[in-house]
Design a protein around this motif. Structure first.
Motif, short mmCIF file in Angstrom:
data_model
loop_
_atom_site.label_atom_id
_atom_site.label_comp_id
_atom_site.label_asym_id
_atom_site.label_seq_id
_atom_site.Cartn_x
_atom_site.Cartn_y
_atom_site.Cartn_z
N GLY A 1 0.83 -1.21 0.00
CA GLY A 1 0.00 0.00 0.00
C GLY A 1 0.85 1.25 0.00
N GLU A 2 1.87 1.29 0.86
CA GLU A 2 2.77 2.44 0.89
C GLU A 2 3.59 2.51 -0.40
N ALA A 3 4.07 1.37 -0.89
CA ALA A 3 4.86 1.36 -2.12
C ALA A 3 4.05 1.88 -3.30
N ASP A 4 2.75 1.57 -3.31
CA ASP A 4 1.87 2.07 -4.37
C ASP A 4 1.73 3.58 -4.29
N MET A 5 1.61 4.12 -3.08
CA MET A 5 1.55 5.58 -2.91
C MET A 5 2.83 6.23 -3.43
N MET A 6 3.96 5.61 -3.16
CA MET A 6 5.23 6.16 -3.61
C MET A 6 5.33 6.15 -5.13
N LEU A 7 4.88 5.06 -5.74
CA LEU A 7 4.91 4.98 -7.20
C LEU A 7 4.01 6.04 -7.82
N LYS A 8 2.82 6.22 -7.28
CA LYS A 8 1.91 7.22 -7.83
C LYS A 8 2.51 8.63 -7.72
N ALA A 9 3.19 8.90 -6.60
CA ALA A 9 3.85 10.20 -6.45
C ALA A 9 4.98 10.36 -7.45
N ALA A 10 5.72 9.27 -7.70
CA ALA A 10 6.80 9.32 -8.69
C ALA A 10 6.26 9.60 -10.09
#
Length: 342
Positions: A100-109
């Motif tokens: 879930g956190e990794a997905d947030m990071m990817l979306k921000a990237a």
């Protein structure tokens, strides 16, 4: 010269500072959670600015790249803040606490395509690993059938070693994230395929440790893991890692194909066409400072060289790098192993 700010006084200070300087990057800032310790380390290393508030580093005008070398529980928040501040990000593994956190990071990237967003899987940049990937892609060992990856070390076998974040699952500690993430990424990179299924087990052999104050605290993070992976195109892999062996062994990865095998062991690449292993290790294209010894530190220098080239207008130099998309894929595998381990 591109400026880099490092959050973390462990690996970030010991390895990244000399490695990045060797690569031609300017380490301009260092942040740690203990002010006096950070000041001492910055002074010893000659880092011109230091502090204990990572948000101050992120907005530092000379910092172009933020290297996040902290417990995984902090990765997501720091990454989102750095991207919002317009800074490139190099984030340690594992990417985050969960997918879930990794997905947030990817979306921000993805919302900041002008910025480089990388996960620190530095082994991808070693000449031997890149050569192995090329040979596999060329069919030199035929169709990949199965692989074995092992990481054996004694880094936490000393029962007197203090409890810290590495002992705490809530902060992202444990061998599955720290080493298993590298093993999963290495297989994905070498084979050029994605994991379709994963299962495994984790265990904590050292169940308690004393913290810096002498208080005995439970160890909730794993110090041993083993897992089986299945890849989309049919290959299988077994990975194993421990930090509580009585001795260290060189990291090992062996890829077995229908027409031979490749083995990366103790910094060397070996090819076996069926008649025995032969050393085919390509020479290093870089020289290293005396403090930079071993696969991961040397890989950090190569990564630094690629990052510098990309910052100077050659983005293709980072073609081998692990992106936040890779980070999310790996995090999903880690989560599946952890869930299966119960």
């Amino acid at each position: 010269m591109p400026g880099i700010g490092i959050i973390g006084t462990g690996w970030g200070a010991r390895i990244q500072v000399p490695a990045f300087r060797s690569a031609g990057l300017d380490v301009v800032a260092l942040v740690g959670s203990h002010a006096a310790k950070t000041a001492q380390i910055a002074g010893e290393l000659g880092v011109p600015w230091h502090g204990e508030n990572w948000r101050d580093l992120i907005v530092h005008p000379q910092v172009d790249v933020v290297s996040i070398v902290t417990p995984p529980a902090l990765h997501c928040e720091m990454t989102l803040a750095a991207l919002e501040a317009g800074k490139h990000v190099l984030c340690e593994k594992p990417t985050a606490l969960d997918a879930g956190e990794a997905d947030m990071m990817l979306k921000a990237a993805l919302a900041h395509p002008e910025l480089f967003t990388l996960i620190d899987h530095e082994l991808r940049f070693l000449p031997a690993i890149r050569y192995a990937r090329d040979l596999i892609a060329q069919g030199r060992i035929g169709t990949v059938r199965h692989a074995e990856v092992r990481a054996i070390n004694a880094s936490r076998s000393n029962l007197q070693r203090s409890w810290n974040w590495w002992s705490d699952a809530l902060q992202g500690g444990g061998v599955l994230g720290a080493i298993g993430s590298h093993q999963i990424d290495l297989l994905r990179y070498l084979i050029g395929d994605e994991v379709s299924a994963a299962s495994g087990t984790t265990h904590t052999f050292v169940a308690e440790r004393s913290d810096a104050t002498g208080q005995v605290r439970p160890v909730t993070a794993d110090d041993y893991m083993a897992a089986t992976l299945r890849f989309i195109n049919g290959a299988s892999a077994v990975i194993m890692a421990t930090t509580v062996a009585t001795h260290d062994e060189p990291n090992s990865v062996t890829i077995y194909g229908s027409a031979g095998a490749l083995r990366f062991f103790d910094g060397k690449l070996w090819h076996n066409p069926g008649t025995g292993f032969v050393d085919i290790t390509p020479p290093h294209s870089l020289s290293f400072p005396d403090a930079i010894v071993g696969d991961f530190p040397q890989g950090t220098v190569y990564l630094g060289v690629a990052l510098k080239a990309a910052l100077e207008g050659q983005p293709h130099a980072l073609a081998s790098a692990a992106t936040f998309a890779d980070g999310l894929a790996i995090q999903r595998v880690l989560d599946a192993i952890r869930a299966g381990a119960g």
